[in-house]
Scaffold this motif. Structure first.
Motif, PDB file in Angstrom:
ATOM      1  N   HIS A  34       1.306  17.614  20.486  1.00 47.09           N
ATOM      2  CA  HIS A  34      -0.016  17.060  20.757  1.00 47.09           C
ATOM      3  C   HIS A  34      -0.315  16.007  19.702  1.00 47.09           C
ATOM      4  O   HIS A  34      -0.221  16.289  18.499  1.00 47.09           O
ATOM      5  N   ALA A  35      -0.685  14.801  20.127  1.00 43.68           N
ATOM      6  CA  ALA A  35      -1.042  13.744  19.189  1.00 43.68           C
ATOM      7  C   ALA A  35      -2.348  14.106  18.493  1.00 43.68           C
ATOM      8  O   ALA A  35      -3.307  14.513  19.140  1.00 43.68           O
ATOM      9  N   VAL A  36      -2.363  13.983  17.168  1.00 38.51           N
ATOM     10  CA  VAL A  36      -3.578  14.285  16.405  1.00 38.51           C
ATOM     11  C   VAL A  36      -4.079  13.091  15.614  1.00 38.51           C
ATOM     12  O   VAL A  36      -5.212  13.104  15.125  1.00 38.51           O
ATOM     13  N   LEU A  37      -3.252  12.049  15.473  1.00 35.00           N
ATOM     14  CA  LEU A  37      -3.666  10.867  14.714  1.00 35.00           C
ATOM     15  C   LEU A  37      -2.830   9.678  15.165  1.00 35.00           C
ATOM     16  O   LEU A  37      -1.612   9.792  15.303  1.00 35.00           O
ATOM     17  N   THR A  38      -3.480   8.559  15.391  1.00 36.60           N
ATOM     18  CA  THR A  38      -2.803   7.304  15.686  1.00 36.60           C
ATOM     19  C   THR A  38      -3.344   6.256  14.729  1.00 36.60           C
ATOM     20  O   THR A  38      -4.553   6.163  14.543  1.00 36.60           O
ATOM     21  N   CYS A  39      -2.450   5.500  14.107  1.00 38.52           N
ATOM     22  CA  CYS A  39      -2.881   4.448  13.182  1.00 38.52           C
ATOM     23  C   CYS A  39      -1.823   3.348  13.160  1.00 38.52           C
ATOM     24  O   CYS A  39      -0.764   3.486  13.763  1.00 38.52           O
ATOM     25  N   THR A  40      -2.112   2.268  12.468  1.00 43.84           N
ATOM     26  CA  THR A  40      -1.163   1.155  12.404  1.00 43.84           C
ATOM     27  C   THR A  40      -0.319   1.170  11.141  1.00 43.84           C
ATOM     28  O   THR A  40       0.646   0.415  11.042  1.00 43.84           O
ATOM     29  N   ASP A  41      -0.649   2.004  10.187  1.00 43.54           N
ATOM     30  CA  ASP A  41       0.067   2.050   8.913  1.00 43.54           C
ATOM     31  C   ASP A  41       0.996   3.269   8.877  1.00 43.54           C
ATOM     32  O   ASP A  41       0.525   4.404   8.810  1.00 43.54           O
ATOM     33  N   PRO A  42       2.316   3.052   8.902  1.00 42.89           N
ATOM     34  CA  PRO A  42       3.244   4.181   8.887  1.00 42.89           C
ATOM     35  C   PRO A  42       3.094   5.068   7.656  1.00 42.89           C
ATOM     36  O   PRO A  42       3.253   6.286   7.743  1.00 42.89           O
ATOM     37  N   ALA A  43       2.766   4.479   6.505  1.00 44.48           N
ATOM     38  CA  ALA A  43       2.599   5.278   5.290  1.00 44.48           C
ATOM     39  C   ALA A  43       1.417   6.232   5.415  1.00 44.48           C
ATOM     40  O   ALA A  43       1.481   7.378   4.957  1.00 44.48           O
ATOM     41  N   VAL A  44       0.333   5.779   6.035  1.00 46.19           N
ATOM     42  CA  VAL A  44      -0.834   6.646   6.240  1.00 46.19           C
ATOM     43  C   VAL A  44      -0.459   7.796   7.167  1.00 46.19           C
ATOM     44  O   VAL A  44      -0.801   8.955   6.914  1.00 46.19           O
ATOM     45  N   ALA A  45       0.273   7.507   8.235  1.00 45.37           N
ATOM     46  CA  ALA A  45       0.686   8.557   9.163  1.00 45.37           C
ATOM     47  C   ALA A  45       1.591   9.568   8.467  1.00 45.37           C
ATOM     48  O   ALA A  45       1.406  10.786   8.618  1.00 45.37           O
ATOM     49  N   GLN A  46       2.557   9.100   7.702  1.00 42.70           N
ATOM     50  CA  GLN A  46       3.457  10.003   6.982  1.00 42.70           C
ATOM     51  C   GLN A  46       2.672  10.873   6.019  1.00 42.70           C
ATOM     52  O   GLN A  46       2.904  12.084   5.927  1.00 42.70           O
ATOM     53  N   HIS A  47       1.756  10.257   5.302  1.00 41.60           N
ATOM     54  CA  HIS A  47       0.957  10.999   4.331  1.00 41.60           C
ATOM     55  C   HIS A  47       0.078  12.032   5.041  1.00 41.60           C
ATOM     56  O   HIS A  47      -0.054  13.166   4.569  1.00 41.60           O
TER      57      HIS A  47
END
Length: 87
Positions: A34-47
């Protein structure tokens, strides 16, 4: 109705966006993503995935709450009916 339990968090990155998915289990059913977060910055997603995994293992302490607020501050305003992090 069976309870849904998150077991892990994973990232998927494309050129346009990054997503964090929760691997969710329900009793007697296959695990689903289930998707819980979508963003444009891969570092933010990884964190975010790392932080969510940490909270899953250790609970939401003061440091994790502060870090989730820092991550939330990097995001654009959510749609009016949705707030992140969810309380």
């Amino acid at each position: 109705m069976t309870s849904a339990v998150p077991r892990a968090f994973h990232c998927e990155h494309t050129r346009a966006k990054s997503r964090v998915y929760a691997l969710v289990e329900r009793s007697g059913q296959p695990a689903t993503l289930h998707a819980v977060l979508t963003c444009t910055d891969p570092a933010v997603a990884q964190h975010a995935a790392y932080l969510l995994s940490s909270v899953l293992e250790n609970g939401l302490g003061t440091a994790a709450r502060a870090e989730s607020e820092r991550i939330a501050a990097t995001r654009p305003p959510p749609p009016s009916a949705v707030r992140w992090p969810m309380s």
